[in-house]
Design a protein around this motif. Structure first.
Motif, PDB file in Angstrom:
ATOM      1  N   VAL A 226      -3.949 -22.188  25.588  1.00 19.68           N
ATOM      2  CA  VAL A 226      -4.547 -22.713  24.363  1.00 19.68           C
ATOM      3  C   VAL A 226      -4.463 -21.630  23.285  1.00 19.68           C
ATOM      4  CG1 VAL A 226      -6.155 -24.175  25.668  1.00 19.68           C
ATOM      5  CG2 VAL A 226      -6.885 -21.895  24.925  1.00 19.68           C
ATOM      6  N   ASP A 228      -6.923 -21.534  20.821  1.00 21.68           N
ATOM      7  CA  ASP A 228      -8.338 -21.199  20.680  1.00 21.68           C
ATOM      8  C   ASP A 228      -9.144 -22.421  21.119  1.00 21.68           C
ATOM      9  OD1 ASP A 228      -8.450 -22.993  18.428  1.00 21.68           O
ATOM     10  OD2 ASP A 228      -7.533 -21.410  17.245  1.00 21.68           O
ATOM     11  N   HIS A 229     -10.432 -22.413  20.843  1.00 23.99           N
ATOM     12  CA  HIS A 229     -11.283 -23.496  21.327  1.00 23.99           C
ATOM     13  C   HIS A 229     -10.998 -24.839  20.670  1.00 23.99           C
ATOM     14  CE1 HIS A 229     -13.269 -21.994  17.734  1.00 23.99           C
ATOM     15  NE2 HIS A 229     -13.830 -23.179  17.621  1.00 23.99           N
ATOM     16  N   HIS A 325     -15.096 -16.073  24.740  1.00 24.05           N
ATOM     17  CA  HIS A 325     -14.161 -15.391  23.839  1.00 24.05           C
ATOM     18  C   HIS A 325     -14.810 -15.258  22.466  1.00 24.05           C
ATOM     19  CE1 HIS A 325     -10.506 -14.281  21.748  1.00 24.05           C
ATOM     20  NE2 HIS A 325      -9.853 -14.268  22.891  1.00 24.05           N
ATOM     21  N   ASN A 351     -15.797 -18.211  20.091  1.00 22.67           N
ATOM     22  CA  ASN A 351     -14.897 -19.372  20.109  1.00 22.67           C
ATOM     23  C   ASN A 351     -15.433 -20.410  21.094  1.00 22.67           C
ATOM     24  OD1 ASN A 351     -13.127 -18.426  18.219  1.00 22.67           O
ATOM     25  ND2 ASN A 351     -11.355 -18.266  19.595  1.00 22.67           N
ATOM     26  N   GLN A 367     -13.322 -21.263  24.347  1.00 20.51           N
ATOM     27  CA  GLN A 367     -12.268 -20.408  24.869  1.00 20.51           C
ATOM     28  C   GLN A 367     -12.909 -19.289  25.679  1.00 20.51           C
ATOM     29  OE1 GLN A 367      -9.756 -18.535  21.905  1.00 20.51           O
ATOM     30  NE2 GLN A 367      -8.434 -17.596  23.455  1.00 20.51           N
ATOM     31  N   HIS A 370      -9.382 -13.703  28.590  1.00 16.50           N
ATOM     32  CA  HIS A 370      -8.303 -13.846  29.573  1.00 16.50           C
ATOM     33  C   HIS A 370      -7.706 -12.513  30.006  1.00 16.50           C
ATOM     34  CE1 HIS A 370      -6.375 -14.158  25.596  1.00 16.50           C
ATOM     35  NE2 HIS A 370      -5.347 -13.559  26.155  1.00 16.50           N
ATOM     36  N   PRO A 402      -4.262 -17.364  28.011  1.00 13.09           N
ATOM     37  CA  PRO A 402      -5.398 -17.749  27.160  1.00 13.09           C
ATOM     38  C   PRO A 402      -5.827 -19.155  27.581  1.00 13.09           C
ATOM     39  CG  PRO A 402      -3.566 -16.920  25.829  1.00 13.09           C
ATOM     40  CD  PRO A 402      -3.050 -17.084  27.226  1.00 13.09           C
ATOM     41  N   HIS A 403      -7.103 -19.358  27.765  1.00 13.93           N
ATOM     42  CA  HIS A 403      -7.546 -20.642  28.321  1.00 13.93           C
ATOM     43  C   HIS A 403      -8.957 -20.967  27.877  1.00 13.93           C
ATOM     44  CE1 HIS A 403      -9.175 -17.681  31.115  1.00 13.93           C
ATOM     45  NE2 HIS A 403     -10.021 -18.585  31.556  1.00 13.93           N
ATOM     46  N   GLY A 404      -9.341 -22.172  28.124  1.00  8.06           N
ATOM     47  CA  GLY A 404     -10.677 -22.616  27.783  1.00  8.06           C
ATOM     48  C   GLY A 404     -10.967 -23.940  28.461  1.00  8.06           C
TER      49      GLY A 404
END
Lengths: 438, 438
Positions: A226, A228-229, A325, A351, A367, A370, A402-404
């Motif tokens: 991702v 961001d959120h 994040h 985020n 988010q 990571h 990067p993840h959420g």
């Protein structure tokens, strides 16, 4: 061959049919006896010659008779010249008359007699909407390349904070019930990239409110790669739309439950936390939104955007868990309608987001960090020893995107759909400070 | 706009593509550097000019380059003239080379490093088959008029027997983790008639075997208005067929996992317990089937019926839980190919069954008692006080249909599909006597 109640209108008039179900209502008149039969599909009207006895309400029976067209019956067909065979002894009288249109009982009565009172068609509908929601949730995510996972509920360390965990005697040593699948769903992002889980979560909530349970169903989602959120919010929007669509397919249950289905806007309105405080009339140094602030924001979203949903982003880092994040506002600035001056890269904000549904927090998400180094720093900054999270941190040391993700509370969702005053009204067997049975 | 690896072959040659994923393998040759990228959908080959550095394996990266047709690449298209942007710091070297065709590690290594080693495509496939099985399970049951339920995992009394329950400190008083949703799914039959649940169950199994876990996923089904356990077996047959069909749709994962899919016969072979003992060469007074008897029966079913599945019905009442319905053989006699003389209505035997899959017990099920008086008698006969089951017995006093159901262990199912030596090989985060992490 059994005919279900909702298939009775399709039976050829004059043919013999066999129905099975519960005696929903019996009415013995001078010249005729009526029986309303209930099965999983609905109700059917059965007519017996006068003087023929019918077992009391809630007894299970097999009915054999003739399908007969009549304008007075629901669906235009009833069963006449019927014989009724009881499948058990006479049922005890229920604590409320289940055949009445509404189930007018106190909450303690409903909960104490759940196995019987949930049979009421309007009450049962609450759970039918929950089941439809689960189908919509999974179907949407399956279509987006997600894989369902199942993560352990018995864990060696408290998931996110030590204050509200249940302790278990695990072969003589302490274990804990998972407060959320958070740390495991993140690890599985490393394996499957896009994952979801439907499962129980456990919170030893010491307070007794209309919106908290000690055990509830969490609909958890987590996805990699991702920006961001906001990418997470976009998936949440699809999931909610899929849930509403699946609920709408159960039109009969929607009607019985008296649910008012929301429209999920193409773009869910998003406000920054700082702006949310102002909109809700809260002091600008509040660290969180209180229930009255959530209600005010819900009212604002409905008035300004015609939306039952509103997302609040940028919650203060201080109130969010260690894996959160920080705010990377710069990239968001162009997409956001925010008016406050929370410029990019601000460490106060995060985020992360909450999504309110009709003025109640339904979803928390955002988010996550990571990078392994960021985790170590975040844990140390909170006075936690990274070594207690060694297994979890493995995933990050070995490469994570990067993840959420987010988590939806199933019972809260249904509670808001039917606008229940208390979450326990839509939970067949709630668990709380006082209740461990039935 | 990101392209997934499995969509790369469809990219127009010569166009720019962006891929995101993990560095599955890097090979730096004299004149060229190869990178194999892994994402949730598969692998893609990326070519960089010599001397261009690529982060170590497992680092997450964004690759930008040109889609180029080449016979040497998987799917016929690779990415050339690529630039690689790392999304995190360099990943730590995994405890095994994940790009090798097989993951050759010991079980303790696999379990200790689950968040990393489950990324191996063959290992990950185990869980992809589990997820597909869940989809097949639910889809089949949704089509048969079942409703998904979620029942409490925190319970006030031990579900079926007191010996293997985990105790929880529940706000200062004892609670227990549900060993099965049995008592609750039966109550919900009173409400919804046909129900299923996928959830964790907890067994404080004091023994350490290759087929037991302290926490596993139980696929539970319960339905009303059955004649006997053969109606339940018929639903089980449909469910298994649906699960196999859903697994078969994930052909890529089947191949990676090396799974050998079973054929579910139109009629699963059924043998009576007394005959099963004889077939397995066990003494005729054995009260249960030992693992070696199960293996012998599995071999017999394969040899005699070409079936990976065999059901054993009529287990001795003495070995089954209190809610088990006694044998009502009369109605079954005509349907059964049994040769022994267990005539109808025998109280020694029960209307219950186990289903063996490739010689291992996978499913337990049967018909349950449905009359309140029968429950009271059954509990008293076992020296249990019916009052401890008051909430549960409510359902029966207020009218329940003849009903039955079954439970499938998800991890056992996957274990037998891929013929794993130990159930822990197919369970990402197993819980047992010794293991509570990761």
């Amino acid at each position: 061959m059994r005919t279900l109640c909702h298939d009775l209108p399709a039976a050829t008039p004059g043919t013999e049919v066999v129905l099975e179900g519960w005696v929903h209502r019996r009415r013995e008149l001078a010249r005729v006896t009526f029986l309303v039969l209930r099965d999983r599909s609905g109700l059917a009207q059965v007519v017996l010659p006068a003087g023929r006895s019918v077992p009391p309400e809630e007894t299970t029976v097999r009915v054999t008779g003739t399908a007969t067209a009549t304008a007075q019956a629901p669906g235009g067909v009833e069963v006449t010249a019927a014989t009724v065979e009881a499948l058990t002894d006479d049922a005890l009288t229920p604590p409320a008359e289940l055949w009445r249109p509404t189930l007018d009982v106190s909450l303690p009565t409903l909960l104490d007699h759940a196995p019987v009172l949930w049979r009421h068609p309007a009450q049962r509908a609450h759970w039918e909407l929950a089941a439809a929601s689960l189908r919509g949730f999974r179907g949407t995510l399956d279509g987006l390349g997600f894989t369902e996972i199942a993560t352990p509920k018995l864990v060696g360390t408290a998931t996110e904070s030590g204050s509200t965990v249940f302790e278990v005697d695990y072969f003589g040593r302490p274990a804990y019930l998972a407060q959320s699948p958070q740390l495991y769903k993140q690890q599985m992002v490393g394996v499957l990239e896009r994952v979801y889980e439907v499962g129980p979560v456990f919170r030893a909530e010491p307070h007794d409110t209309v919106r908290h349970l000690a055990e509830y169903r969490s609909l958890d989602v987590e996805l990699g790669f991702v920006r961001d959120h906001r990418d997470v919010l976009a998936v949440l929007r699809e999931v909610l739309a899929g849930m509403v669509a699946a609920v709408a397919e159960r039109e009969d249950a929607v009607v019985r439950a008296g649910a008012r289905l929301p429209v999920v806007p193409d773009e869910v309105p998003v406000v920054h936390f700082a702006d949310a405080l102002a909109l809700a009339g809260a002091p600008d140094d509040e660290p969180d939104l209180a229930p009255e602030h959530e209600r005010a924001l819900g009212a604002w979203a409905l008035a300004e955007h015609g939306s039952d949903f509103v997302a609040v982003e940028g919650y203060p880092m201080a109130k969010r868990p260690f894996y959160t994040h920080p705010w990377t506002g710069a990239g968001l600035e162009a997409r956001s309608a925010r008016t406050s001056t929370t410029e990019g890269g601000d460490e106060r904000w995060s985020n992360s987001f909450d999504l309110l549904f009709r003025g109640l927090e339904l979803v928390t998400g955002g988010q996550r960090l990571h990078r392994a180094a960021d985790y170590e720093a975040a844990l140390l900054a909170r006075g936690e020893d990274p070594a207690t999270h060694a297994a979890y941190l493995q995933a990050f040391r070995h490469g994570m995107p990067p993840h959420g993700g987010f988590a939806i509370g199933l019972e809260r969702w249904v509670g808001r759909l039917v606008e229940a005053a208390n979450i326990r009204e839509v939970t067949p067997f709630p668990r709380d400070l006082h209740r461990l049975a039935p």
